[in-house]
Write an enzyme that holds these catalytic residues in place. Structure first.
Site, PDB file in Angstrom:
ATOM      1  N   ARG A 157       0.846  -1.194   0.000  1.00 28.01           N
ATOM      2  CA  ARG A 157       0.000   0.000   0.000  1.00 28.01           C
ATOM      3  C   ARG A 157       0.881   1.244   0.000  1.00 28.01           C
ATOM      4  NH1 ARG A 157      -3.576  -0.307   5.034  1.00 28.01           N
ATOM      5  NH2 ARG A 157      -5.149   0.783   3.809  1.00 28.01           N
ATOM      6  N   ASP A 192       7.222  -3.265  10.209  1.00 18.96           N
ATOM      7  CA  ASP A 192       5.834  -2.797  10.219  1.00 18.96           C
ATOM      8  C   ASP A 192       5.280  -2.618  11.628  1.00 18.96           C
ATOM      9  OD1 ASP A 192       5.832  -5.520  10.625  1.00 18.96           O
ATOM     10  OD2 ASP A 192       4.490  -5.998   8.961  1.00 18.96           O
ATOM     11  N   CYS A 215      10.295 -20.476  12.433  1.00 22.59           N
ATOM     12  CA  CYS A 215      11.667 -20.114  12.791  1.00 22.59           C
ATOM     13  C   CYS A 215      12.488 -21.333  13.183  1.00 22.59           C
ATOM     14  CB  CYS A 215      11.664 -19.098  13.934  1.00 22.59           C
ATOM     15  SG  CYS A 215      11.341 -19.814  15.571  1.00 22.59           S
TER      16      CYS A 215
END
Lengths: 336, 336
Positions: free
Chosen positions: A24, A120, A184
């Site tokens: 975005r 983020d 992970c």
């Protein structure tokens, strides 16, 4: 801001949010409005080059909506990044070609703007602090339960960064030592228990073990595509007891992690966001009850869990705030 | 320090360390030497008044060894304390009369000195940073495994304090959801699994379930007093397989917590201290192997676990450094 000139006060910043699902872009005004917002699916199967080109294109389009030349570009990106250089580390859920990618430098050259890149979750935390659920808070933790589990810590007014800018990976704390294997590589991380795909996999395991169950029927109805977290949420809302049990166990793990967070960080607030958590609004009250009862004093009396106010816009709004951060914003501008 | 006058450079600070077992006092020189050190068993069964009087007496005796009037008194104390006021919160393992005790104010009046009070783990972390295992480090976590589990976090050069100065309780993070009940009331905190008394209780449970075992014989030999962590350590050194198994499980929990810490804080170093950890030096290497293998990049490449260099002196040396802390040191002096 007492000495700020009108031009500075009415500045705009270009913002880009590179998520797991969407990319975005928008021009963000100083008071948190989005102009010229663009959104396109992240072509996760494509090469890094294609994704970079798409990022530059969306940002350039969003810039056209800015009434004044933007001060710079803030980029919020999923996965680990060096905030001082804008170089991506090896992200767990993206193509390996992203490791070492100089995202910041590329966009700086393409757009001829000062560029700051950050995780983020850090961006979203800054946005909630400026425009959202924790305005003015100096000590809080932002926790998002979604496709992955992201988190950011603001302590004494500053982002907790760590030695490489990689601090805050609260999703990769083991909460169930005998639990499922995480992306992970460890077993029983919060992300392996409570993120959307983990909820889907728990439902899938249950369906396999219980062929006559409602979840087994749900599984069959999907024709081979995996059960996802939101399917389980819908089944629970429709009264499926197994879906409810799975979500209750996930909720208990998230709530217990929040009590851990209160003991470790002694925050004023915990902001809970992300699609999975927003679909389970009861987690807020359950977490508040649990931390009052189980966290250590005096942290238990201070902390309060609140829902995100900005939701999906947090990353984009926060990306614009990254240029105000004293640590790396200044550093990048000096490089121009 | 370029402009410091000789008097300031050669200053001394009075230090008091109120531990679970000992109360210690000393004059600390600017370069970390201890003068006139005093040590007396903490009369944990006594009233707060008696303990306060003993603290003031030991500090006063230690002051007599100072060649110059000390700049002030730094107090390192077990259990939670408000570092801004020097008032104790309700400590989990001390008499209830300590809750709300104005320790800082009392000592200030008794000794006519500027006084700063802080958690012992915070003090020890500052000492390791100035004089010990992590000189000059800006991002590290100090973890002590002893009668309890204490921790302190230094992030970007500053102590992580949280809203009430109570941050850093890494011993009260759940590592075994089905584990033993912790003193804090939750189940399976790291402290309930890995602190000395927890190791003793694990051995006791094993002894009860296995009457013919070496641990059962150890238990009988103690004539009713509980098995303690160091008994289990000795038995393991002597080759008892059950004691070894218990310590291996405890080590695995500590190591896993250290990997969690690397993911959450992205530190340069983790300093491991405390009697239990110092008796298991292999934990250092095991933790370094595990974090290289299992923590997220890039934090896994940066972090390294190192043993404490200051051991039992950390709290006392660090107490003297509390007065240099920009946040509360200055505040207390203004109150004088």
């Amino acid at each position: 801001m007492a000495n700020a000139s009108p031009e500075v006060k009415n500045h705009t910043t270009l913002a880009l949010d590179i998520g797991g699902t969407w990319i975005r872009a928008a021009t963000v005004t100083h008071d948190g409005r989005l102009l010229g917002a663009r959104k396109q699916a992240n072509p996760t199967t494509s090469s890094a080059t294609e994704i970079l080109a798409l990022c530059a294109q969306l940002a350039d389009e969003a810039r056209a909506a800015s009434p004044v030349p933007p001060l710079g570009l803030g980029v919020s990106t999923t996965g680990p990044v060096n905030p001082r250089t804008g170089v991506l580390y090896d992200p767990p859920n993206t193509p390996a070609g992203f490791s070492g990618l100089p995202l910041g430098q590329y966009l700086r050259e393409q757009l001829d703007l000062a560029v700051v890149v950050d995780r983020d979750a850090n961006a979203a935390a800054l946005a909630e602090q400026r425009f959202g659920a924790v305005r003015g808070c100096t000590d809080f933790v932002y926790l998002t339960v979604s496709t992955g589990i992201g988190a950011a810590v603001i302590a004494d007014g500053e982002l907790l960064r760590g030695a490489d800018g990689a601090a805050g990976e609260l999703g990769h704390v083991v909460v169930a030592p005998d639990g499922p294997v995480c992306g992970c590589g460890r077993r029983g991380c919060l992300e392996a228990v409570a993120a959307g795909p983990a909820i889907g996999r728990a439902a899938d395991r249950h369906a396999q073990a219980n062929p006559g169950s409602g979840l087994a029927k749900l599984r069959d109805s999907l024709g081979g595509t995996p059960i996802r977290g939101h399917h389980v949420g819908v089944a629970a809302l429709e009264g499926d007891p197994d879906a409810r049990k799975i979500l209750a166990a996930v909720g208990a793990a998230v709530v217990s992690s929040i009590v851990d967070i209160v003991n470790v960080f002694n925050p004023q607030r915990i902001v809970l966001g992300g699609g999975v958590a927003m679909a389970q609004p009861n987690w807020i009250e359950e977490a508040n009850d649990a931390l009052r009862q189980s966290a250590l004093q005096p942290a238990s009396e201070t902390a309060r869990v609140v829902p995100t106010e900005l939701g999906d816009n947090g990353g984009l709004l926060g990306a614009a705030l990254l240029l105000d951060q004293p640590d790396h914003g200044a550093r990048h501008r000096r490089q121009e």
